[in-house]
Design an enzyme around this catalytic site. Structure first.
Site, PDB file in Angstrom:
ATOM      1  N   ARG A 154       0.789  -1.031   0.051  1.00 47.73           N
ATOM      2  CA  ARG A 154      -0.066  -0.021   0.034  1.00 47.73           C
ATOM      3  C   ARG A 154       0.947   1.152   0.124  1.00 47.73           C
ATOM      4  O   ARG A 154       1.946   1.221   0.817  1.00 47.73           O
ATOM      5  CB  ARG A 154      -1.062   0.083   1.182  1.00 47.73           C
ATOM      6  CG  ARG A 154      -2.091  -1.209   1.240  1.00 47.73           C
ATOM      7  CD  ARG A 154      -3.105  -0.922   2.174  1.00 47.73           C
ATOM      8  NE  ARG A 154      -3.882   0.275   1.846  1.00 47.73           N
ATOM      9  CZ  ARG A 154      -5.054   0.573   2.543  1.00 47.73           C
ATOM     10  NH1 ARG A 154      -5.329  -0.016   3.881  1.00 47.73           N
ATOM     11  NH2 ARG A 154      -5.647   1.645   2.246  1.00 47.73           N
ATOM     12  N   ASP A 186      -2.747   9.048   7.730  1.00 49.91           N
ATOM     13  CA  ASP A 186      -1.928   8.116   7.297  1.00 49.91           C
ATOM     14  C   ASP A 186      -0.369   8.443   7.032  1.00 49.91           C
ATOM     15  O   ASP A 186       0.477   7.949   6.969  1.00 49.91           O
ATOM     16  CB  ASP A 186      -2.515   7.417   5.885  1.00 49.91           C
ATOM     17  CG  ASP A 186      -3.708   6.654   6.353  1.00 49.91           C
ATOM     18  OD1 ASP A 186      -4.702   7.191   6.553  1.00 49.91           O
ATOM     19  OD2 ASP A 186      -3.417   5.372   6.369  1.00 49.91           O
TER      20      ASP A 186
END
Ligand code: MRU
Length: 365
Positions: free
Chosen positions: A90, A243
């Site tokens: 990711r 994030d």
């Protein structure tokens, strides 16, 4: 945190079977399943396909992935390959690179025969640290909620809006954005949480599941409801996770966070972001230009999975056949829209100056 009376972390090492276990988040909130991850491939798939998710948990899972690979083959090339395969899972959450780099830095200088044990110990350490860091985020965030409660002077609960799931399922325990909520609720402060659904993956349903298990009053709302609630004085505070946070305080979080920050700004509502320092990317300043935004499968937008009235899990199509979808998974909220960053060392302004004051060891020459 507790699930049906039993304490769980989102990832743990089960001594009885000598295996790394996770809560398989694909089926929550409808089905609670745990699963063992046995090979490097299992770890790759679990991160990529979101059996585990949330920036801190992705990092912790990657550390265990390295440890499993070191047990199989502790050579330099195997370490390098595992680093690359896990890094590719990711692109947005920087905790992934943070954990992988930490493993590499620790393991490379060691003789091969010592790497397996050292890697496993490091993965355990990263998890234990994450729990303590998130507890501290809750401790510092509690003051913000306390202040608002004091100002409200008993006139109803402190109403907190959150987006996505920055809860204990997204970390090893406590969560980041939710940790101040757990601390406030446990301290007897009257709170109510507005939980954004967070399409397309509906991470809000994970947040609702968590808060419900802890008895925290909350309501699940569609993503477009937040601005309306803010205009009508029904939100006192927004807390989200992130994030990746730049050295200048821009925050990249689940798609839709930016719109909540804009609405909060327009209505003079404090907008806080909670994060462990492992989420700060000290190498970049401009989040909009420099953070890679994950584009996920269009299936996530075109279809939705849920529980039928009969209780079965089913996936259905929500758009006309043949429709194309776009699915950017994150967006960037510029620092000017962020009231403050709640970290394990206290609350900082969303700025280079603020972050460097709390984390002086990261100042570059
Ligand atoms: O795509 P996800 O579910 O991994 O995204 C998670 C988020 O955006 C969280 O808000 C973020 O990771 C912070 S978690 C403490």
């Amino acid at each position: 945190m507790k699930v049906e009376g039993l304490s769980y972390r989102s990832i743990w090492f089960d001594q009885k079977v000598n295996q790394v276990k996770i809560i398989d988040q694909r089926w929550l909130p409808h089905r609670f399943d745990t699963v063992s991850l046995l090979s490097l491939k299992d770890f790759q798939v679990a991160i990529r396909d979101m059996w585990v998710r949330g920036a801190p948990l992705i990092g912790a899972t990657a550390a265990y992935g390295i440890a499993i690979q070191m047990k199989k083959n502790p050579s330099d090339s195997s370490l390098e390959e595992a680093w690359h395969l896990l890094y590719a899972t990711r692109p947005t959450a920087i905790n992934l690179k943070w954990a992988l780099d930490r493993c590499k830095t620790k393991l490379l200088p060691l003789p091969e025969c010592d790497r397996s044990t050292a890697a496993m110990e490091l993965a355990h350490k990263i998890c234990d640290e994450d729990v303590e860091i998130n507890r501290l985020i809750g401790y510092y965030g509690l003051d913000i909620i306390k202040d608002i409660a004091k100002k409200k002077n008993g006139k109803g609960p402190v109403r907190i809006l959150t987006h996505c799931n920055a809860g204990w399922l997204a970390t090893v325990d406590w969560g980041t954005a939710t940790s101040p909520m757990y601390h406030a609720f446990d301290a007897g402060i009257d709170i109510h949480v507005w939980v954004d659904e967070t399409r397309p993956r509906n991470q809000g349903s994970l947040t609702s599941w968590e808060l419900g298990n802890h008895g925290i009053p909350h309501q699940y709302i569609v993503d477009n409801a937040g601005g309306h609630l803010m205009q009508h004085g029904l939100v006192d505070l927004v807390i989200t996770g992130t994030d990746r946070t730049t050295a200048a305080g821009d925050v990249c979080n689940k798609i839709g966070t930016y719109l909540k920050a804009l609405a909060a700004n327009d209505n003079s509502i404090p907008f806080y972001v909670a994060l462990p320092s492992s989420t700060i990317d000290w190498t970049i300043n401009n989040g909009i230009l420099e953070i890679p935004i994950e584009e996920r499968s269009e299936d996530e937008v075109l279809r939705i999975t849920g529980k039928t009235l009969k209780g079965d899990l089913e996936t259905i199509q929500v758009s006309p056949s043949g429709t194309k979808a776009g699915n950017p998974a994150f967006d960037v909220t510029p620092s000017r829209l962020v009231t403050g960053l709640i970290t394990e060392r206290g609350v900082s302004s969303a700025s280079k100056k603020g972050l460097e004051k709390l984390f002086p060891e990261f100042i570059r020459g």
